[in-house]
Write a protein that holds these residues in place. Structure first.
Motif, mmCIF file in Angstrom:
data_model
loop_
_atom_site.group_PDB
_atom_site.id
_atom_site.type_symbol
_atom_site.label_atom_id
_atom_site.label_comp_id
_atom_site.label_asym_id
_atom_site.label_seq_id
_atom_site.Cartn_x
_atom_site.Cartn_y
_atom_site.Cartn_z
ATOM 1 N N ASN A 166 -125.223 -11.615 38.955
ATOM 2 C CA ASN A 166 -126.366 -10.705 39.021
ATOM 3 C C ASN A 166 -126.658 -10.364 40.484
ATOM 4 O OD1 ASN A 166 -127.299 -10.457 36.212
ATOM 5 N ND2 ASN A 166 -127.714 -12.649 36.368
ATOM 6 N N GLU A 167 -125.777 -9.606 41.103
ATOM 7 C CA GLU A 167 -125.995 -9.225 42.492
ATOM 8 C C GLU A 167 -127.111 -8.183 42.599
ATOM 9 O OE1 GLU A 167 -122.795 -8.559 45.385
ATOM 10 O OE2 GLU A 167 -121.415 -9.011 43.731
ATOM 11 N N ARG A 168 -128.050 -8.458 43.497
ATOM 12 C CA ARG A 168 -129.128 -7.519 43.778
ATOM 13 C C ARG A 168 -129.471 -7.605 45.262
ATOM 14 N NH1 ARG A 168 -128.175 -7.210 39.055
ATOM 15 N NH2 ARG A 168 -129.528 -6.639 37.296
ATOM 16 N N THR A 169 -129.853 -6.474 45.864
ATOM 17 C CA THR A 169 -130.415 -6.548 47.205
ATOM 18 C C THR A 169 -131.816 -7.148 47.097
ATOM 19 O OG1 THR A 169 -131.479 -4.364 47.143
ATOM 20 C CG2 THR A 169 -129.174 -4.455 47.886
ATOM 21 N N ASN A 170 -132.285 -7.696 48.206
ATOM 22 C CA ASN A 170 -133.644 -8.242 48.204
ATOM 23 C C ASN A 170 -134.662 -7.166 47.833
ATOM 24 O OD1 ASN A 170 -132.695 -10.738 48.902
ATOM 25 N ND2 ASN A 170 -133.224 -10.566 51.063
ATOM 26 N N LEU A 171 -134.432 -5.959 48.314
ATOM 27 C CA LEU A 171 -135.359 -4.878 48.007
ATOM 28 C C LEU A 171 -135.353 -4.545 46.517
ATOM 29 C CD1 LEU A 171 -137.382 -2.971 49.295
ATOM 30 C CD2 LEU A 171 -135.519 -1.350 49.715
ATOM 31 N N GLU A 172 -134.195 -4.618 45.886
ATOM 32 C CA GLU A 172 -134.130 -4.381 44.442
ATOM 33 C C GLU A 172 -134.886 -5.455 43.676
ATOM 34 O OE1 GLU A 172 -129.867 -2.100 43.727
ATOM 35 O OE2 GLU A 172 -129.856 -4.266 44.056
ATOM 36 N N VAL A 173 -134.799 -6.707 44.138
ATOM 37 C CA VAL A 173 -135.535 -7.790 43.484
ATOM 38 C C VAL A 173 -137.040 -7.555 43.611
ATOM 39 C CG1 VAL A 173 -136.003 -10.267 43.488
ATOM 40 C CG2 VAL A 173 -133.672 -9.440 43.830
ATOM 41 N N VAL A 174 -137.479 -7.211 44.816
ATOM 42 C CA VAL A 174 -138.902 -6.948 45.034
ATOM 43 C C VAL A 174 -139.392 -5.838 44.113
ATOM 44 C CG1 VAL A 174 -140.625 -6.145 46.685
ATOM 45 C CG2 VAL A 174 -138.851 -7.749 47.426
ATOM 46 N N ARG A 175 -138.653 -4.760 44.064
ATOM 47 C CA ARG A 175 -139.087 -3.617 43.247
ATOM 48 C C ARG A 175 -139.066 -3.939 41.752
ATOM 49 N NH1 ARG A 175 -136.059 0.906 47.042
ATOM 50 N NH2 ARG A 175 -137.906 1.380 48.321
ATOM 51 N N ALA A 176 -138.117 -4.783 41.322
ATOM 52 C CA ALA A 176 -138.068 -5.172 39.905
ATOM 53 C C ALA A 176 -139.298 -5.992 39.525
ATOM 54 C CB ALA A 176 -136.799 -5.975 39.630
ATOM 55 N N VAL A 177 -139.698 -6.900 40.412
ATOM 56 C CA VAL A 177 -140.883 -7.716 40.139
ATOM 57 C C VAL A 177 -142.142 -6.848 40.152
ATOM 58 C CG1 VAL A 177 -142.341 -9.584 40.988
ATOM 59 C CG2 VAL A 177 -139.857 -9.851 40.965
ATOM 60 N N LEU A 178 -142.248 -5.972 41.126
ATOM 61 C CA LEU A 178 -143.417 -5.092 41.191
ATOM 62 C C LEU A 178 -143.520 -4.223 39.934
ATOM 63 C CD1 LEU A 178 -143.344 -3.942 44.928
ATOM 64 C CD2 LEU A 178 -144.903 -5.585 43.867
ATOM 65 N N ALA A 179 -142.390 -3.735 39.470
ATOM 66 C CA ALA A 179 -142.401 -2.913 38.261
ATOM 67 C C ALA A 179 -142.839 -3.727 37.051
ATOM 68 C CB ALA A 179 -141.010 -2.326 38.024
ATOM 69 N N GLU A 180 -142.366 -4.975 36.966
ATOM 70 C CA GLU A 180 -142.754 -5.844 35.847
ATOM 71 C C GLU A 180 -144.256 -6.107 35.847
ATOM 72 O OE1 GLU A 180 -142.406 -7.956 32.426
ATOM 73 O OE2 GLU A 180 -140.771 -6.844 33.400
ATOM 74 N N LEU A 181 -144.838 -6.207 37.031
ATOM 75 C CA LEU A 181 -146.274 -6.478 37.149
ATOM 76 C C LEU A 181 -147.120 -5.205 37.188
ATOM 77 C CD1 LEU A 181 -146.193 -9.381 39.752
ATOM 78 C CD2 LEU A 181 -146.926 -9.548 37.362
ATOM 79 N N GLY A 182 -146.472 -4.036 37.216
ATOM 80 C CA GLY A 182 -147.216 -2.792 37.301
ATOM 81 C C GLY A 182 -147.881 -2.591 38.648
ATOM 82 N N LYS A 183 -147.235 -3.093 39.718
ATOM 83 C CA LYS A 183 -147.777 -2.995 41.069
ATOM 84 C C LYS A 183 -146.998 -1.951 41.867
ATOM 85 C CE LYS A 183 -150.661 -6.499 40.533
ATOM 86 N NZ LYS A 183 -152.127 -6.399 40.697
ATOM 87 N N PRO A 184 -147.630 -1.318 42.857
ATOM 88 C CA PRO A 184 -146.971 -0.232 43.598
ATOM 89 C C PRO A 184 -146.019 -0.738 44.686
ATOM 90 C CG PRO A 184 -149.190 -0.566 44.432
ATOM 91 C CD PRO A 184 -149.046 -1.486 43.240
ATOM 92 N N ASP A 185 -145.004 0.053 44.988
ATOM 93 C CA ASP A 185 -144.074 -0.265 46.072
ATOM 94 C C ASP A 185 -144.760 -0.260 47.434
ATOM 95 O OD1 ASP A 185 -142.141 -0.447 44.173
ATOM 96 O OD2 ASP A 185 -140.892 1.198 44.927
ATOM 97 N N SER A 186 -145.949 0.317 47.512
ATOM 98 C CA SER A 186 -146.674 0.370 48.782
ATOM 99 C C SER A 186 -147.069 -1.016 49.291
ATOM 100 C CB SER A 186 -147.920 1.242 48.646
ATOM 101 O OG SER A 186 -148.788 0.730 47.634
ATOM 102 N N LEU A 187 -146.939 -2.046 48.458
ATOM 103 C CA LEU A 187 -147.205 -3.419 48.903
ATOM 104 C C LEU A 187 -146.096 -3.951 49.817
ATOM 105 C CD1 LEU A 187 -148.540 -5.137 45.629
ATOM 106 C CD2 LEU A 187 -149.868 -4.396 47.620
ATOM 107 N N ILE A 188 -144.930 -3.310 49.807
ATOM 108 C CA ILE A 188 -143.784 -3.786 50.588
ATOM 109 C C ILE A 188 -144.019 -3.530 52.083
ATOM 110 C CG2 ILE A 188 -141.326 -3.468 51.030
ATOM 111 C CD1 ILE A 188 -141.062 -2.586 48.066
ATOM 112 N N ARG A 189 -143.751 -4.567 52.892
ATOM 113 C CA ARG A 189 -143.808 -4.444 54.339
ATOM 114 C C ARG A 189 -142.522 -5.021 54.936
ATOM 115 N NH1 ARG A 189 -147.245 -1.638 53.109
ATOM 116 N NH2 ARG A 189 -149.414 -1.486 53.812
ATOM 117 N N PHE A 190 -141.781 -4.213 55.663
ATOM 118 C CA PHE A 190 -140.568 -4.696 56.306
ATOM 119 C C PHE A 190 -140.929 -5.415 57.597
ATOM 120 C CE2 PHE A 190 -139.200 -1.156 53.648
ATOM 121 C CZ PHE A 190 -138.130 -1.746 52.974
ATOM 122 N N VAL A 191 -140.292 -6.585 57.814
ATOM 123 C CA VAL A 191 -140.582 -7.405 58.986
ATOM 124 C C VAL A 191 -139.269 -7.666 59.726
ATOM 125 C CG1 VAL A 191 -142.570 -8.484 57.868
ATOM 126 C CG2 VAL A 191 -140.327 -9.586 57.704
#
Length: 328
Positions: free
Chosen positions: A246-271
């Motif tokens: 199950n290869e995924r980029t970290n960003l894909e994992v983040v977006r999958a979790v946000l979608a499952e929770l119904g949360k916006p991608d605007s929570l993402i902050r690159f560091v």
């Protein structure tokens, strides 16, 4: 009735393994050893802790006196060795504790197990010992070790000790190397729990670099099933890679979790990226499938859906352990 020593039994994978094993083999005896560092939580095994065939021992695997006493008290048929310092960011800040626990602690266990003629010793390692892959190819059991962090270097050192105990003494050691695990009871410092717990609180989610680092995701229950097979069927001296395909980029994992929770991608902050950050891990698990008959049962979508639901349903468990974060 078999008696197994499980080290790191209050941590994420160790506790899941204890629950998995005791559910499937309720007459077996499990001795659970754990130092109860920040990552160990006795609540993880509360469902079995009062059973007469379960024993908890509070102790450090690098404490030679304690380990010798434990092996003198018990007659172990197998040792399943999960105990390790495992947080990459912490290893960058303080490498010494990783060498002490992961290298010296493993040697201490190997020596006492060898002296006690334990029937099988399964050393649980990580795909991080192989280093980083480019965009193609997969880690196989013969891929040269090329660790890039103090954590992965300490695990590579423990792998080589385990191999040496087989080659030198004929001690029945099996080494397993898994890809990134996820599931219930994982400390909130790790990537998936960090995403879930911060999203549930509508907090920003830090992502290293461009979020393009790739990992192969393995549900912890699938990992437990593979470890059980390694104990019963694994050939001494062999290495078995365990991956979820199950290869995924970290960003894909983040977006999958946000979608499952119904949360916006605007929570993402690159560091800023961390030093020595491996770009890609990918496991070829053909050997354990072919030789031991293991196959993963969880798709990424099903496993992540269940994991998100578990954290949402257990806020009291994860609220007590929020300090570090690992954005693997």
């Amino acid at each position: 009735m078999a008696t197994w020593l499980v080290t790191g039994a209050m941590g994420f994978i160790g506790s899941n393994f204890v629950l998995y094993r005791m559910k499937r083999h309720p007459s077996d005896r499990i001795v659970a050893l754990d130092a109860l560092t920040y990552a160990g939580n006795p609540e993880n095994v509360a469902a079995v802790s009062s059973l007469p065939n379960f024993r908890f021992v509070h102790g450090d695997i690098s404490d030679r006196g304690l380990i010798a006493e434990l092996f003198a008290e018990e007659r172990f048929d197998a040792v399943v060795h999960f105990a390790a310092e495992s947080h990459v960011d912490r290893s960058i800040a303080d490498p010494q504790i990783f060498v002490r626990t992961n290298v010296l602690g493993t040697q201490c266990l190997l020596e006492e197990a060898r002296r006690s003629c334990v029937g099988k010793f399964v050393h649980v390692s990580t795909d991080e010992v192989y280093g980083s892959l480019d965009s193609g190819g997969y880690f196989t059991e013969t891929t040269p070790l090329a660790p890039n962090s103090p954590y992965s270097a300490s695990k590579a050192g423990s792998d080589l000790l385990a191999r040496a105990y087989y080659e030198t003494f004929g001690f029945p050691v099996v080494i397993t190397r898994c890809s990134n695990n996820y599931g219930p009871y994982q400390h909130p410092e790790k990537l998936v729990p960090t995403i879930i717990t911060r999203a549930l609180r509508d907090e920003t989610i830090p992502v290293y670099g461009d979020g393009g680092n790739v990992r192969d995701w393995l549900h912890v229950e699938d990992h437990c099933a593979a470890i059980e097979l390694a104990v019963s069927l694994g050939k001494p001296g062999e290495v078995y890679n365990i991956g979820g395909n199950n290869e995924r980029t970290n960003l894909e994992v983040v977006r999958a979790v946000l979608a499952e929770l119904g949360k916006p991608d605007s929570l993402i902050r690159f560091v800023p990226d961390r030093p020595g950050h491996d770009r890609r891990y990918a496991i070829d698990a053909a050997k354990i499938m072919r030789e031991l008959g293991w196959t993963p049962g969880y798709t990424f979508e099903l496993g992540m859906k269940q994991t998100v639901a578990w954290y949402a349903d257990h806020p009291l468990w994860w609220n007590s352990g929020l300090p570090g974060e690992d954005r693997t």
